[in-house]
Design a protein around this motif. Structure first.
Motif, short mmCIF file in Angstrom:
data_model
loop_
_atom_site.label_atom_id
_atom_site.label_comp_id
_atom_site.label_asym_id
_atom_site.label_seq_id
_atom_site.Cartn_x
_atom_site.Cartn_y
_atom_site.Cartn_z
N ASP A 141 0.96 -1.31 -0.07
CA ASP A 141 -0.01 -0.01 0.15
C ASP A 141 0.92 1.23 0.07
O ASP A 141 1.75 1.44 0.65
CB ASP A 141 -0.87 0.17 1.17
N LEU A 330 -12.26 7.07 1.42
CA LEU A 330 -12.24 5.63 1.25
C LEU A 330 -11.85 5.36 -0.09
O LEU A 330 -11.44 4.64 -0.75
CB LEU A 330 -13.86 4.98 1.16
N TRP A 371 -7.22 0.61 -2.44
CA TRP A 371 -8.24 1.19 -2.03
C TRP A 371 -9.69 1.02 -2.36
O TRP A 371 -10.64 0.96 -1.70
CB TRP A 371 -7.85 2.59 -1.93
N GLY A 374 -11.00 -2.21 -1.68
CA GLY A 374 -11.19 -1.96 -0.09
C GLY A 374 -12.92 -1.63 0.02
O GLY A 374 -13.45 -1.99 1.04
N VAL A 375 -13.20 -0.83 -0.44
CA VAL A 375 -14.71 -0.24 -0.78
C VAL A 375 -15.52 -1.43 -0.89
O VAL A 375 -16.60 -1.54 -0.10
CB VAL A 375 -14.94 0.80 -1.73
N LEU A 378 -15.38 -3.72 2.21
CA LEU A 378 -15.98 -3.23 3.37
C LEU A 378 -17.37 -3.36 3.30
O LEU A 378 -17.98 -4.06 4.43
CB LEU A 378 -15.61 -1.78 3.69
N PRO A 396 -12.73 -5.78 11.33
CA PRO A 396 -12.29 -4.56 10.33
C PRO A 396 -13.37 -3.51 10.38
O PRO A 396 -13.19 -2.62 9.81
CB PRO A 396 -12.07 -5.40 8.94
N LEU A 400 -12.27 0.09 11.18
CA LEU A 400 -12.25 1.14 10.23
C LEU A 400 -13.02 2.27 10.40
O LEU A 400 -12.87 3.41 10.34
CB LEU A 400 -12.80 0.46 9.00
N TRP A 404 -12.53 6.42 11.29
CA TRP A 404 -12.78 7.14 10.06
C TRP A 404 -14.04 8.25 10.51
O TRP A 404 -13.68 9.40 10.42
CB TRP A 404 -13.49 6.24 9.07
N ILE A 424 -6.28 1.94 6.74
CA ILE A 424 -5.86 0.75 5.95
C ILE A 424 -5.54 -0.31 6.30
O ILE A 424 -5.71 -1.48 5.74
CB ILE A 424 -4.81 1.46 5.01
N THR A 427 -8.75 -2.22 6.39
CA THR A 427 -9.23 -2.50 5.12
C THR A 427 -8.51 -3.76 4.39
O THR A 427 -9.12 -4.50 3.82
CB THR A 427 -8.70 -1.39 3.97
N CYS A 428 -7.22 -3.92 4.82
CA CYS A 428 -6.40 -4.83 4.23
C CYS A 428 -7.10 -6.32 5.11
O CYS A 428 -7.12 -7.55 4.18
CB CYS A 428 -4.88 -4.99 4.56
#
Length: 492
Positions: A141, A330, A371, A374-375, A378, A396, A400, A404, A424, A427-428
């Protein structure tokens, strides 16, 4: 034992690779970049005085030439706790007041962040493969890479937070094991509606409180994650007691466990946080140090001033070129420029003669493919947690959103994309767990297709990282080459 050893060998291998990747040209550029002008200098001052002194206006140029005479013992008003700067100071103590020295400990903690993320993911998934996927995603990343190579505070905050989450998962396993042992030792198949045992001392919860206290000692907003994960952990306790057969008694059990959690985590975190100010408390020259004969009351007054700074009219009326509203984090709507040398003329500083001008930049941006995937991960994690009742995805999602959402009420003031380093790792983890769900069990019907999907995701992230690598590392580019990597107008 063999599986655990193998998992640690994989973990160390990935972290070792990440360390080497991040170590290359760590000291370049040699000058102080972005907010290093505060934290690297404050760190050196802590080594000299135990508190943050004042620096002359031309100190940055002097430091570049090895001249540290710009520091004076006059106290400086600082707006973040001391621990992160003490960690930076450890690198300066080892290697000197130079760019390698002040960036060394961010490098170490950037790699520790990867290690903790791998271990959290493995404990959630019980799979070394899925843990390795999370670690590799974080290794490649762009934002995690850049934040591991500059002397800002956030990489320490993220690393300590992920360590606390790892400890919290250890506590979850510890608690369930103790409940199971209680049933076995008493020859019971369930609690049969009884409250069951109360575990007044929980060593892993104590570790959680200590670690979150340290993380808050880097930046205050970690307190939101402490609160969120403390609530989640009590819900885990309630679920474990119900699973053991406590039935309606699980509710009073949850109240008792909540009180135990408050003592182990919140009160311990407060004590640890105060101790992170030890050098300010035990020296005499710090800002506001003599406003009260009681150093703790003086510290409390100082905190009031720091709070006023972060929430006052001055900061809310400020503007910044790289202001990035959290609504866009995001999707990485507005990365941040960390350092730039523009308009390098052809034929100078390596810029090819006879062509266009060149530049060198360090851009704080994530790896876009990672990223954006990742959306979707999520969204899937929310569904798998709330609808499929898969508790693992709560980690997660809660992490997150706790990192945020608190920035939204503060978006009147300038906020920056690099704050998303706290998001992040989660996210991972979400991506890795989703890929794990696709891969399924060994020998399962989705195994091959899931493995191919995971391989494609990793390959795309690595290739994308390689493409943006020059703008993460101060490499010479022509303006055309730079523009190729600035895909949207808001990135420029």
């Amino acid at each position: 034992m063999g599986s655990e050893l193998n998992s640690w060998l994989v973990t160390i291998g990935i972290v070792g690779f990440a360390f080497i990747l991040r170590l290359v040209n760590l000291g370049r550029p040699a000058n102080l970049v972005f907010d290093e002008t505060y934290y690297a200098k404050d760190a050196w001052s802590l080594l000299q005085y135990g508190y943050e002194g004042s620096w002359a206006d031309d100190s940055n140029a002097r430091i570049l030439n090895g001249d540290l005479s710009g520091l004076s013992p006059d106290p400086s008003f600082i707006v973040h706790p001391q621990l992160g700067k003490w960690l930076i100071a450890a690198g300066e103590a080892l290697f000197g007041m130079n760019s390698f020295g002040w960036r060394f400990m961010p490098l170490v903690f950037g790699c520790l962040l990867i290690l903790f993320t791998i271990r959290v993911t493995r404990r959630l998934s019980r799979s070394t493969l899925i843990g390795a996927i999370a670690g590799l995603l974080l290794t490649f990343d762009g934002l995690a890479f850049v934040m591991s190579r500059i002397a800002l505070l956030d990489i320490f905050q993220a690393s300590l937070t992920m360590l606390a989450v790892w400890f919290l998962l250890m506590d979850r396993d510890w608690y369930r094991t103790r409940l199971a042992n209680y049933l076995r030792d008493h020859g019971l198949h369930s609690l049969n509606g009884q409250l069951g045992p109360i575990f007044w001392f929980r060593p892993w919860r104590l570790a959680v409180g200590i670690t979150f206290g340290l993380a808050i000692g880097v930046k205050w907003n970690t307190a939101v994650l402490l609160a969120a994960f403390s609530v989640l952990s009590v819900l885990w306790d309630y679920g474990a007691r119900r699973l053991a057969g406590a039935r309606i008694q699980a509710w009073p059990g949850a109240l008792i466990d909540a009180a135990i959690a408050f003592v182990h985590q919140v009160l311990v975190a407060v004590v640890v946080y105060v101790l992170t100010w030890w050098s300010w408390l035990t020296t005499s020259g710090g800002y506001d140090r003599h406003t009260n004969a009681n150093p703790l009351l003086a510290l409390l007054k100082y905190h009031g001033e720091i709070w006023a700074f972060h929430n006052g009219d001055f900061i809310r009326g400020a503007t910044h070129t790289y202001d990035a509203k959290p609504i866009g984090w995001l999707v990485m709507a507005r990365p941040i420029g960390i350092d730039a040398v523009n308009d390098i003329q052809p034929g100078t500083d390596g810029c090819p003669p006879g062509g266009e001008n060149c530049l060198r930049v360090i851009t704080g941006m994530g790896t876009p493919v990672l990223w954006w995937i990742g959306v979707f991960a999520l969204a899937a994690a929310i569904v798998l947690w709330l609808l499929n009742r898969d508790w693992r995805f709560a980690v997660p999602v809660v992490g997150l959103f706790a990192a945020w959402l608190p920035w939204f009420p503060n978006s009147e003031r300038p906020v920056f994309f690099f704050y998303a380093i706290m998001m992040i790792p989660f996210t991972c983890i979400a991506i890795a767990l989703c890929l794990g769900a696709l891969i399924g069990r060994p020998g399962g019907p989705r195994r091959v297709a899931g493995a191919i999907t995971a391989g494609v995701v990793l390959a795309l992230v690595m290739l994308n990282f390689a493409f943006i690598y020059p703008i993460l590392t101060d490499q010479l580019l022509t303006y055309s080459q730079w523009r190729m990597r600035m895909w949207f107008a808001s990135w420029v």
